[in-house]
Design an enzyme around this catalytic site. Structure first.
Site, PDB file in Angstrom:
ATOM      1  N   PHE A 122      80.867  -4.302  63.536  1.00 29.64           N
ATOM      2  CA  PHE A 122      79.891  -4.223  64.635  1.00 29.64           C
ATOM      3  C   PHE A 122      78.752  -5.179  64.319  1.00 29.64           C
ATOM      4  O   PHE A 122      78.029  -4.984  63.333  1.00 29.64           O
ATOM      5  CB  PHE A 122      79.388  -2.782  64.709  1.00 29.64           C
ATOM      6  CG  PHE A 122      78.395  -2.483  65.799  1.00 29.64           C
ATOM      7  CD1 PHE A 122      78.780  -2.376  67.126  1.00 29.64           C
ATOM      8  CD2 PHE A 122      77.059  -2.234  65.483  1.00 29.64           C
ATOM      9  CE1 PHE A 122      77.861  -2.041  68.120  1.00 29.64           C
ATOM     10  CE2 PHE A 122      76.132  -1.902  66.464  1.00 29.64           C
ATOM     11  CZ  PHE A 122      76.548  -1.803  67.794  1.00 29.64           C
ATOM     12  N   LEU A 124      75.430  -6.474  65.434  1.00 33.66           N
ATOM     13  CA  LEU A 124      74.229  -6.376  66.265  1.00 33.66           C
ATOM     14  C   LEU A 124      73.042  -7.016  65.537  1.00 33.66           C
ATOM     15  O   LEU A 124      72.393  -7.938  66.039  1.00 33.66           O
ATOM     16  CB  LEU A 124      73.934  -4.897  66.582  1.00 33.66           C
ATOM     17  CG  LEU A 124      72.571  -4.564  67.199  1.00 33.66           C
ATOM     18  CD1 LEU A 124      72.460  -5.166  68.600  1.00 33.66           C
ATOM     19  CD2 LEU A 124      72.368  -3.050  67.300  1.00 33.66           C
ATOM     20  N   THR A 125      72.769  -6.533  64.314  1.00 37.58           N
ATOM     21  CA  THR A 125      71.572  -6.954  63.585  1.00 37.58           C
ATOM     22  C   THR A 125      71.561  -8.461  63.328  1.00 37.58           C
ATOM     23  O   THR A 125      72.599  -9.067  63.065  1.00 37.58           O
ATOM     24  CB  THR A 125      71.507  -6.195  62.243  1.00 37.58           C
ATOM     25  OG1 THR A 125      71.474  -4.799  62.537  1.00 37.58           O
ATOM     26  CG2 THR A 125      70.277  -6.561  61.434  1.00 37.58           C
ATOM     27  N   GLY A 130      66.543  -6.231  64.288  1.00 33.09           N
ATOM     28  CA  GLY A 130      67.216  -5.087  63.664  1.00 33.09           C
ATOM     29  C   GLY A 130      66.855  -3.848  64.452  1.00 33.09           C
ATOM     30  O   GLY A 130      67.589  -3.420  65.341  1.00 33.09           O
ATOM     31  N   SER A 131      65.659  -3.335  64.182  1.00 31.08           N
ATOM     32  CA  SER A 131      65.178  -2.184  64.958  1.00 31.08           C
ATOM     33  C   SER A 131      64.994  -2.572  66.426  1.00 31.08           C
ATOM     34  O   SER A 131      65.317  -1.822  67.332  1.00 31.08           O
ATOM     35  CB  SER A 131      63.838  -1.696  64.393  1.00 31.08           C
ATOM     36  OG  SER A 131      64.031  -1.127  63.117  1.00 31.08           O
ATOM     37  N   ARG A 267      72.976  23.609  31.056  1.00 32.31           N
ATOM     38  CA  ARG A 267      71.883  23.037  30.278  1.00 32.31           C
ATOM     39  C   ARG A 267      70.866  24.121  29.894  1.00 32.31           C
ATOM     40  O   ARG A 267      70.385  24.854  30.773  1.00 32.31           O
ATOM     41  CB  ARG A 267      71.203  21.956  31.129  1.00 32.31           C
ATOM     42  CG  ARG A 267      69.888  21.458  30.594  1.00 32.31           C
ATOM     43  CD  ARG A 267      70.075  20.333  29.648  1.00 32.31           C
ATOM     44  NE  ARG A 267      68.797  19.752  29.253  1.00 32.31           N
ATOM     45  CZ  ARG A 267      68.607  19.170  28.084  1.00 32.31           C
ATOM     46  NH1 ARG A 267      69.609  19.064  27.217  1.00 32.31           N
ATOM     47  NH2 ARG A 267      67.438  18.650  27.792  1.00 32.31           N
ATOM     48  N   GLU A 362      72.010   2.166  61.174  1.00 25.71           N
ATOM     49  CA  GLU A 362      72.217   2.816  62.481  1.00 25.71           C
ATOM     50  C   GLU A 362      70.903   3.421  63.010  1.00 25.71           C
ATOM     51  O   GLU A 362      70.886   4.459  63.655  1.00 25.71           O
ATOM     52  CB  GLU A 362      73.374   3.826  62.407  1.00 25.71           C
ATOM     53  CG  GLU A 362      74.660   3.118  61.986  1.00 25.71           C
ATOM     54  CD  GLU A 362      75.944   3.840  62.296  1.00 25.71           C
ATOM     55  OE1 GLU A 362      75.952   4.715  63.173  1.00 25.71           O
ATOM     56  OE2 GLU A 362      76.970   3.488  61.672  1.00 25.71           O
ATOM     57  N   THR A 364      66.546   3.181  61.703  1.00 24.88           N
ATOM     58  CA  THR A 364      65.708   3.744  60.642  1.00 24.88           C
ATOM     59  C   THR A 364      65.148   5.109  61.090  1.00 24.88           C
ATOM     60  O   THR A 364      65.189   5.455  62.274  1.00 24.88           O
ATOM     61  CB  THR A 364      64.497   2.820  60.365  1.00 24.88           C
ATOM     62  OG1 THR A 364      63.730   2.729  61.580  1.00 24.88           O
ATOM     63  CG2 THR A 364      64.924   1.432  59.929  1.00 24.88           C
TER      64      THR A 364
HETATM   65  N1  COS Z   1      72.662   5.614  75.753  1.00 30.59           N
HETATM   66  C1  COS Z   1      72.784   4.947  76.924  1.00 30.59           C
HETATM   67  N2  COS Z   1      71.789   4.179  77.458  1.00 30.59           N
HETATM   68  C2  COS Z   1      70.651   4.105  76.760  1.00 30.59           C
HETATM   69  C3  COS Z   1      70.453   4.767  75.544  1.00 30.59           C
HETATM   70  C4  COS Z   1      71.513   5.559  75.037  1.00 30.59           C
HETATM   71  N3  COS Z   1      71.389   6.217  73.880  1.00 30.59           N
HETATM   72  N4  COS Z   1      69.203   4.478  75.089  1.00 30.59           N
HETATM   73  C5  COS Z   1      68.640   3.673  75.987  1.00 30.59           C
HETATM   74  N5  COS Z   1      69.514   3.437  76.994  1.00 30.59           N
HETATM   75  C6  COS Z   1      69.252   2.644  78.187  1.00 30.59           C
HETATM   76  C7  COS Z   1      68.008   3.170  78.886  1.00 30.59           C
HETATM   77  O1  COS Z   1      68.321   4.218  79.787  1.00 30.59           O
HETATM   78  C8  COS Z   1      67.498   1.949  79.613  1.00 30.59           C
HETATM   79  O2  COS Z   1      68.250   1.763  80.775  1.00 30.59           O
HETATM   80  P1  COS Z   1      67.532   1.141  82.112  1.00 30.59           P
HETATM   81  O3  COS Z   1      67.060  -0.237  81.708  1.00 30.59           O
HETATM   82  O4  COS Z   1      68.634   1.138  83.122  1.00 30.59           O
HETATM   83  O5  COS Z   1      66.393   2.058  82.402  1.00 30.59           O
HETATM   84  C9  COS Z   1      67.857   0.813  78.646  1.00 30.59           C
HETATM   85  O6  COS Z   1      68.928   1.311  77.829  1.00 30.59           O
HETATM   86  C10 COS Z   1      66.689   0.417  77.778  1.00 30.59           C
HETATM   87  O7  COS Z   1      66.186   1.563  77.103  1.00 30.59           O
HETATM   88  P2  COS Z   1      64.741   1.541  76.373  1.00 30.59           P
HETATM   89  O8  COS Z   1      63.699   1.177  77.371  1.00 30.59           O
HETATM   90  O9  COS Z   1      64.561   2.815  75.634  1.00 30.59           O
HETATM   91  O10 COS Z   1      64.914   0.308  75.370  1.00 30.59           O
HETATM   92  P3  COS Z   1      64.028  -0.151  74.192  1.00 30.59           P
HETATM   93  O11 COS Z   1      64.169  -1.612  73.998  1.00 30.59           O
HETATM   94  O12 COS Z   1      62.654   0.410  74.315  1.00 30.59           O
HETATM   95  O13 COS Z   1      64.803   0.595  72.986  1.00 30.59           O
HETATM   96  C11 COS Z   1      65.072   1.452  70.798  1.00 30.59           C
HETATM   97  C12 COS Z   1      64.171   0.804  71.824  1.00 30.59           C
HETATM   98  C13 COS Z   1      64.206   1.625  69.602  1.00 30.59           C
HETATM   99  C14 COS Z   1      65.522   2.815  71.285  1.00 30.59           C
HETATM  100  C15 COS Z   1      66.337   0.619  70.526  1.00 30.59           C
HETATM  101  O14 COS Z   1      66.003  -0.736  70.394  1.00 30.59           O
HETATM  102  C16 COS Z   1      67.058   1.069  69.256  1.00 30.59           C
HETATM  103  O15 COS Z   1      67.777   2.079  69.243  1.00 30.59           O
HETATM  104  N6  COS Z   1      66.877   0.308  68.177  1.00 30.59           N
HETATM  105  C17 COS Z   1      67.549   0.583  66.908  1.00 30.59           C
HETATM  106  C18 COS Z   1      68.793  -0.195  66.838  1.00 30.59           C
HETATM  107  C19 COS Z   1      69.523   0.115  65.584  1.00 30.59           C
HETATM  108  O16 COS Z   1      69.959   1.221  65.359  1.00 30.59           O
HETATM  109  N7  COS Z   1      69.634  -0.918  64.741  1.00 30.59           N
HETATM  110  C20 COS Z   1      70.317  -0.742  63.484  1.00 30.59           C
HETATM  111  C21 COS Z   1      71.377  -1.764  63.367  1.00 30.59           C
HETATM  112  S1  COS Z   1      72.812  -1.398  64.202  1.00 30.59           S
HETATM  113  S2  COS Z   1      73.936  -0.663  62.736  1.00 30.59           S
END
Ligand code: COS
Length: 385
Positions: A122, A124-125, A130-131, A267, A362, A364
């Protein structure tokens, strides 16, 4: 429908035996060599572990989430490197295909993913994303019936062995405000250049690597889901992955509690087993209470997901609590073992290093907190809190 109880019990028993008889004796060697022996990988294939989250019609075991978590709780009770071998096939590497793939894509890839003959990863990062998953820069530009990928992916688990990548890329990088519209897309792809793997703090035997795409041509037919909806694909995949990781982390906590109790009974200090000292008891008791709470959260959230509920809030709550708890348990394990916990002989210091990543990958702990707060605010605004 819940998984058949007898089949579930037999599977859990098989995994438990695999862990205690095959993995535990090999832990030190895997850590030393940074490689899981092929014979153990083959045994994981025989047990069907690569395909536990793949539907039966494509050769997988199609476990429900509750059973998958029960399996992960067992697999966690040894070095997490073993689980990691199949971890991306079970979770983030395969689930975009399972949840959003076309029939043709599923038939092409999922049987190999389920058998373990194809390793799925997968991507993504990135170095600068990342976050902030929506801030990624890798481009996928349409050229006839292909996309051309350019960009660097970072810290990608199993990338050195992967045959297919679920890759998040931007299909309209030049569009004004593109970041805000989160136009990510995904597709099964191969990188153009070999992976560069990183040395890391723990989980030796599991590998994370950079993947560099340089004009990598990917058939447009490989797009998973609709173009522009990759962000939602990624988030849905991560919801499930966060429950799985919580179970692995809690499996480690369970193992460490056993290690602590056995050691504390043996122990002696001040003329009696340290298990009889109340300050030692307190550390073990707190570990047990937190681990039990984590296990209950995992199984409740998993059952709700199986029942069709949206578990975004619960998955993040569970990952936050379970992975932070495993950090505390590992820290207490070192404390209970004292000097023996700090030297390599007992493997406790190895687990201490291994669990650190659970609070990072997945999403932080801080990202889980953000998601929890966001979900609560959304629920309140729509009158559902
Ligand atoms: N399932 C389905 N849809 C989702 C969802 C979920 N769990 N979470 C968000 N969405 C959808 C929202 O509903 C929104 O849809 P609309 O644009 O139609 O309204 C869209 O996605 C954007 O959501 P949001 O506004 O919350 O996005 P952000 O950019 O603010 O998201 C976080 C921020 C922090 C939540 C996100 O970037 C995240 O999870 N980051 C961490 C990523 C990660 O885990 N990285 C580690 C590496 S991967 S191993």
């Amino acid at each position: 429908m819940p998984f058949d109880q007898e089949v579930r019990d037999a599977l859990i028993e098989q995994v438990r035996r695999f862990v205690t008889e095959i993995c535990v004796p090999a832990e030190a060697q895997v850590s030393e060599t940074d490689e899981v022996p092929q014979s153990i990988v083959d045994e994981m294939k025989n047990l069907g572990l690569f395909g536990i989250a793949v539907p039966e019609e494509y050769g997988g075991l199609q476990l429900d989430m509750e059973t998958e978590c029960l399996v992960a709780l067992e697999l966690g009770q040894t070095s997490p490197a073993f689980r990691s071998v199949a971890g991306t096939n079970i979770g983030i590497g395969s689930q975009a295909l399972v949840l959003f793939g076309t029939e043709e894509q599923k038939q092409r890839w999922l049987p190999g993913v389920a058998s373990g003959d194809l390793i799925a990863s997968f991507a993504l990062t990135e170095p600068e994303a990342g976050s902030d998953a929506a801030g990624l820069k890798t481009k996928a530009i349409r050229d006839g019936d292909h996309y051309v990928l350019n960009g660097t992916k970072r810290y990608i688990t199993n990338a050195n062995k992967a045959d297919i990548f679920t890759t998040m890329a931007r299909t309209n990088p030049d569009e004004p405000g593109a970041r805000a519209s989160r136009p990510l897309s995904s597709g099964g792809t191969r990188p153009a250049s070999p992976s560069v793997c990183r040395k890391k703090m723990g989980q030796q035997g599991a590998h994370i690597c950079d993947v560099i795409f340089e004009d990598a041509r990917v058939p447009a037919a490989n797009m998973i889901g609709k173009e522009g909806e990759g962000f939602k694909v990624a988030m849905s995949v991560l919801d499930k992955g966060r429950l799985h990781i919580s179970a692995v982390a809690t499996g480690v906590s369970k193992r460490l509690i056993r290690e602590m109790v056995n050691y504390a009974l043996e122990r002696k200090q001040f003329g009696k087993p340290i298990m009889e000292h109340q300050l030692i008891q307190a550390m073990i008791a707190d570990s047990q209470a937190e681990t039990y709470a984590a296990e209950c959260m995992i199984l409740d959230a998993a059952r709700r997901r199986d029942a069709g509920e949206d578990v975004t809030l619960l998955a993040s709550s569970t990952k936050l609590f379970a992975t932070e708890a495993s950090g505390r348990v590992a820290d207490r394990a070192v404390q209970v073992f004292g000097g023996a916990g700090y030297v390599a002989d007992y493997g406790i210091e190895r687990f201490y290093r291994d669990v650190r990543i659970f609070r990072l990958y997945e999403g932080t702990s801080q990202i889980q907190q953000i998601i929890i707060a966001r979900e609560l605010a959304r629920a309140a605004k729509s009158g559902k809190l």
